[in-house]
Write a protein that holds these residues in place. Structure first.
Motif, PDB file in Angstrom:
ATOM      1  N   ARG A   1       0.772  -1.366   0.019  1.00 20.01           N
ATOM      2  CA  ARG A   1       0.067   0.062   0.008  1.00 20.01           C
ATOM      3  C   ARG A   1       0.971   1.279  -0.052  1.00 20.01           C
ATOM      4  NH1 ARG A   1      -5.304  -0.202   1.576  1.00 20.01           N
ATOM      5  NH2 ARG A   1      -5.119   1.768   2.536  1.00 20.01           N
TER       6      ARG A   1
ATOM      7  N   ALA B   1       0.825   4.463  -2.652  1.00 14.88           N
ATOM      8  CA  ALA B   1       0.633   5.731  -1.910  1.00 14.88           C
ATOM      9  C   ALA B   1      -0.826   5.766  -1.279  1.00 14.88           C
ATOM     10  CB  ALA B   1       0.752   7.004  -3.077  1.00 14.88           C
ATOM     11  N   LEU B   2      -1.132   4.603  -0.653  1.00 14.30           N
ATOM     12  CA  LEU B   2      -2.237   4.546  -0.006  1.00 14.30           C
ATOM     13  C   LEU B   2      -1.781   4.575   1.535  1.00 14.30           C
ATOM     14  CD1 LEU B   2      -4.186   1.559  -1.868  1.00 14.30           C
ATOM     15  CD2 LEU B   2      -4.697   4.001  -1.889  1.00 14.30           C
TER      16      LEU B   2
ATOM     17  N   ARG C   1       1.262   7.702  -8.339  1.00 16.20           N
ATOM     18  CA  ARG C   1      -0.161   7.386  -8.593  1.00 16.20           C
ATOM     19  C   ARG C   1      -1.072   8.270  -9.308  1.00 16.20           C
ATOM     20  NH1 ARG C   1      -4.580   9.156  -5.502  1.00 16.20           N
ATOM     21  NH2 ARG C   1      -3.400  10.653  -4.040  1.00 16.20           N
ATOM     22  N   ARG C   2      -0.462   9.498  -9.196  1.00 17.62           N
ATOM     23  CA  ARG C   2      -1.308  10.691 -10.094  1.00 17.62           C
ATOM     24  C   ARG C   2      -0.891  10.094 -11.633  1.00 17.62           C
ATOM     25  NH1 ARG C   2       1.100  15.278  -7.774  1.00 17.62           N
ATOM     26  NH2 ARG C   2       0.606  14.528  -5.523  1.00 17.62           N
TER      27      ARG C   2
ATOM     28  N   ARG D   1      -0.672   7.441 -12.920  1.00 15.08           N
ATOM     29  CA  ARG D   1      -1.336   6.092 -12.955  1.00 15.08           C
ATOM     30  C   ARG D   1      -0.446   4.855 -13.653  1.00 15.08           C
ATOM     31  NH1 ARG D   1      -5.969  10.217 -15.350  1.00 15.08           N
ATOM     32  NH2 ARG D   1      -7.179  10.254 -13.709  1.00 15.08           N
TER      33      ARG D   1
ATOM     34  N   TYR E   1       0.464   2.218 -11.780  1.00 14.08           N
ATOM     35  CA  TYR E   1      -0.026   1.086 -11.411  1.00 14.08           C
ATOM     36  C   TYR E   1      -1.333   0.528 -11.280  1.00 14.08           C
ATOM     37  CZ  TYR E   1      -1.307   3.016  -7.233  1.00 14.08           C
ATOM     38  OH  TYR E   1      -1.760   3.893  -6.180  1.00 14.08           O
TER      39      TYR E   1
ATOM     40  N   TYR F   1      -3.898  -1.719  -9.334  1.00 10.01           N
ATOM     41  CA  TYR F   1      -4.177  -2.542  -7.989  1.00 10.01           C
ATOM     42  C   TYR F   1      -5.126  -3.518  -7.919  1.00 10.01           C
ATOM     43  CZ  TYR F   1      -2.820  -2.417  -2.884  1.00 10.01           C
ATOM     44  OH  TYR F   1      -2.378  -2.767  -1.722  1.00 10.01           O
TER      45      TYR F   1
ATOM     46  N   LEU G   1     -14.388   1.228 -15.938  1.00 12.05           N
ATOM     47  CA  LEU G   1     -14.459   1.950 -15.004  1.00 12.05           C
ATOM     48  C   LEU G   1     -13.077   2.963 -14.970  1.00 12.05           C
ATOM     49  CD1 LEU G   1     -15.761   3.299 -12.487  1.00 12.05           C
ATOM     50  CD2 LEU G   1     -14.530   1.416 -11.068  1.00 12.05           C
ATOM     51  N   PRO G   2     -11.855   2.364 -14.760  1.00  8.34           N
ATOM     52  CA  PRO G   2     -10.824   3.194 -14.850  1.00  8.34           C
ATOM     53  C   PRO G   2     -10.764   4.232 -15.960  1.00  8.34           C
ATOM     54  CG  PRO G   2     -10.152   1.007 -14.971  1.00  8.34           C
ATOM     55  CD  PRO G   2     -11.576   0.952 -14.631  1.00  8.34           C
TER      56      PRO G   2
ATOM     57  N   GLU H   1     -12.909   5.021 -18.046  1.00  9.80           N
ATOM     58  CA  GLU H   1     -13.772   6.366 -17.962  1.00  9.80           C
ATOM     59  C   GLU H   1     -13.380   7.399 -17.243  1.00  9.80           C
ATOM     60  OE1 GLU H   1     -17.472   5.385 -16.456  1.00  9.80           O
ATOM     61  OE2 GLU H   1     -18.006   3.570 -17.887  1.00  9.80           O
ATOM     62  N   ILE H   2     -12.984   7.150 -15.942  1.00  6.65           N
ATOM     63  CA  ILE H   2     -11.990   8.049 -15.037  1.00  6.65           C
ATOM     64  C   ILE H   2     -11.108   8.808 -15.482  1.00  6.65           C
ATOM     65  CG2 ILE H   2     -10.790   8.304 -12.942  1.00  6.65           C
ATOM     66  CD1 ILE H   2     -12.853   6.138 -11.904  1.00  6.65           C
ATOM     67  N   MET H   3     -10.348   8.121 -16.393  1.00  2.00           N
ATOM     68  CA  MET H   3      -9.087   8.724 -17.235  1.00  2.00           C
ATOM     69  C   MET H   3      -9.187   9.066 -18.142  1.00  2.00           C
ATOM     70  SD  MET H   3      -6.427   5.483 -16.002  1.00  2.00           S
ATOM     71  CE  MET H   3      -6.405   4.849 -14.320  1.00  2.00           C
TER      72      MET H   3
END
Lengths: 298, 263
Positions: free
Chosen positions: B57, B61-62, B81-82, B84, B86, B88, B107-108, B110-112
């Motif tokens: 984690r 960066a969690l 993380r920003r 992208r 990796y 998870y 889903l990812p 769409e977000i990206m």
């Protein structure tokens, strides 16, 4: 059939108890009348009289049923003021009064639901709002609605707002709360793992809300809407009681109690109950369709 | 495929991580130093509380180390993380019940902000990669647990991150399904050449999958042993009966014992 049988059994038992109670409660008046007239009454006399008094303490089910028929179908179709004769609903019919109540209920419900959802969005996203607003929302529901309703009516009437709007505001006051509580829980339903997943995509707060929190909250929304719509109806009826409203189921209840028309009161009560049940069923049907479309089995 | 000349993809130097809890501070990680090269398959194994998930984690960066330096692709984990860097995969598939399998995988994307056409193309590609070609239109509840987890792996692969971080992805599945998914994961790793960090508490799983096994021990979470696997990249399931395999498994067990993992 399996689900209908228990319902019918309970209904049958209720009607039976109702008849028993009607005979018991109304018998005294029959005996008093007989004593005044100096005649003896037999048990069968009491039985027939208690179930057919004009102003019984507790009207018998069939009296209420007849009143319901006369003040809906009969009044509108055969009545002088009915929709068949005049083209508009009769102001003596429960359909007319039910419609007045329903329209204020729906407006208040829409307003309360919108308010509840907006506040829930704010509370979930702002710690400050969570701390400051939630106690007030809870406190608002501890004040008896009967105490607030007349003030709302009077204050709004003094600035020229009458009719639908004040009642809708009272309905909204009651219905926003279950929606608020349900939606706060719904927006917080996603677990840490799901939130972490969106974090790994570097999703924005809006993206997280739109793609995760909002869809997650839909089952909670419908649970709240069922409570909220019933509360909105109660709020509207309470709003019709004070200040001599001339229309609505609440006004019907009030005028019934002014003139000792217990049969009219009970008919209006049953109409209100049927309206509430119908609204909850409609919300339930929409729930099943929406959740089905979303791939979630309710 | 391991390239020793290029700088490590993930590099930890003296990482420490202390959680502040109601019972006082808890040292979750202590002095973790590790370099992971491009295309490596690294397993983290140890008993619960050894910090293997916390370290994974931290790479994502969690969690945020309280001391030491950690770089991912030469950047801080937050920057990685920003950008992208990796994908998870969590222990539970965590698919959205209101989305179809294809909807979940995209889903990812769409977000990206991928275009509609590109989303469809990528979803098709990664679903084929995890052998879920015909299942795009199904809803998650219509799939078995193993298939759901494969869909969640497809979701992590959809946006072409070079690094795949997996936190006990097969921990909730039965052993037969797990064997099959292990085999498929190796195949997928061979095809894509991704760098994989894999948390597990199964010794055979760690030995079977990895090019490097990091044995960790608890209280405080630290590295007890790092084992470079001599096994070839091509690994049929019955390699697990070979002497080399058993020898590595033995060394993992020794490492766990030395770290008091069995206490």
């Amino acid at each position: 059939m399996k689900s209908v049988l228990p319902i019918l059994t309970v209904l049958f038992a209720l009607v039976l108890i109702w008849y028993g109670a009607a005979i018991g409660l109304n018998a005294q008046w029959t005996r008093d009348q007989a004593a005044r007239a100096g005649v003896e009454v037999s048990f069968s006399d009491i039985l027939s009289d208690t179930l057919s008094q004009a102003r019984p303490k507790l009207p018998a089910p069939h009296q209420v049923a007849v009143e319901l028929y006369q003040s809906t179908w009969d009044e509108e179709v055969n009545g002088r003021r009915g929709i068949v004769a005049t083209g508009t609903l009769s102001n003596r019919s429960l359909i007319y009064h039910g419609w007045v109540t329903l329209s204020a209920t729906m407006l208040g419900f829409a307003f309360g639901t919108g308010l509840g959802i907006l506040l829930a969005v704010g509370i979930v996203h702002s710690k400050a709002m969570d701390m400051s607003f939630m106690p007030w929302a809870i406190a608002s529901q501890t004040v008896p609605i009967l105490a607030i309703a007349p003030m709302v009516i009077v204050v709004l009437a003094s600035i020229g707002i009458k009719g639908l709007i004040p009642k809708a505001i009272i309905a909204a006051y009651l219905s926003f709360f279950p929606v608020l509580v349900g939606m706060v829980k719904g927006f917080r339903a996603p677990d840490t793992m799901q939130l972490d997943l969106l974090k790994t995509y570097n999703a924005s707060r809006f993206g997280t809300f739109w793609r995760l929190r909002l869809p997650s909250s839909v089952p909670y929304l419908f649970a709240s809407l069922k409570v909220g719509i019933a509360a909105a109806l109660v709020g509207t009826i309470v709003g019709e009681l004070p200040a001599g409203a001339s229309a609505g189921l609440g006004a019907r209840l009030l005028s019934g109690s002014y003139y000792g028309q217990t049969i009219q009161i009970w008919a209006a009560l049953l109409a209100a109950a049927a309206l509430a049940a119908g609204l909850v069923v409609i919300v339930g049907v929409i729930e099943r369709i929406v959740l089905g479309r979303m791939g979630m089995r309710s | 495929m391991k390239d020793m000349s290029s700088p490590p993809v993930i590099e930890a130097k003296g990482i420490g991580l202390i959680f502040q809890t109601d019972d006082g501070p808890v040292e979750a990680l202590k002095d973790i130093s590790l370099a992971i090269g491009r295309g490596e398959f690294v397993s983290f194994i140890g008993p619960s509380g050894c910090g293997k998930t916390t370290f994974l984690r931290a790479i994502a960066a969690l969690e945020h180390p309280t001391s030491g330096t950690l770089t991912v692709n030469g950047m801080s984990p937050e920057e990685a993380r920003r950008s992208r860097a990796y994908g998870y995969v969590f222990q539970a598939a965590g698919l959205y019940p209101w989305r179809t399998i294809a909807g979940n995988v995209q889903l990812p994307l769409e977000i990206m902000g991928f275009s509609r056409a590109e989303r469809a193309e990528r979803v098709r590609k990664v679903l084929d990669l995890v052998d879920l070609g015909g299942f795009g239109k199904k809803f998650p509840w219509q799939l078995s647990g193993g298939m759901q987890q494969r869909a969640s792996i497809a979701r992590a692969l959809a946006f072409d991150a070079d690094i795949l971080l997996m936190d006990e992805p097969f921990g909730a599945l039965d052993e037969i399904v797990r064997d099959r998914l292990n085999e498929e994961l190796l195949k997928l790793w061979n095809e894509t050449g991704k760098t994989i960090g894999f948390v597990t508490h199964s010794i055979p799983e760690a030995v079977y999958l990895s090019t490097k096994i990091v044995v960790m021990s608890p209280r405080p979470g630290r590295i007890a042993d790092v084992i470079e696997s001599p096994l070839p990249r091509e690994r049929p399931l019955d390699i697990r009966d070979s002497p080399e395999f058993l020898e590595i498994a033995h060394r993992v067990r020794e490492g766990l014992r030395a770290g008091h993992a069995y206490d």
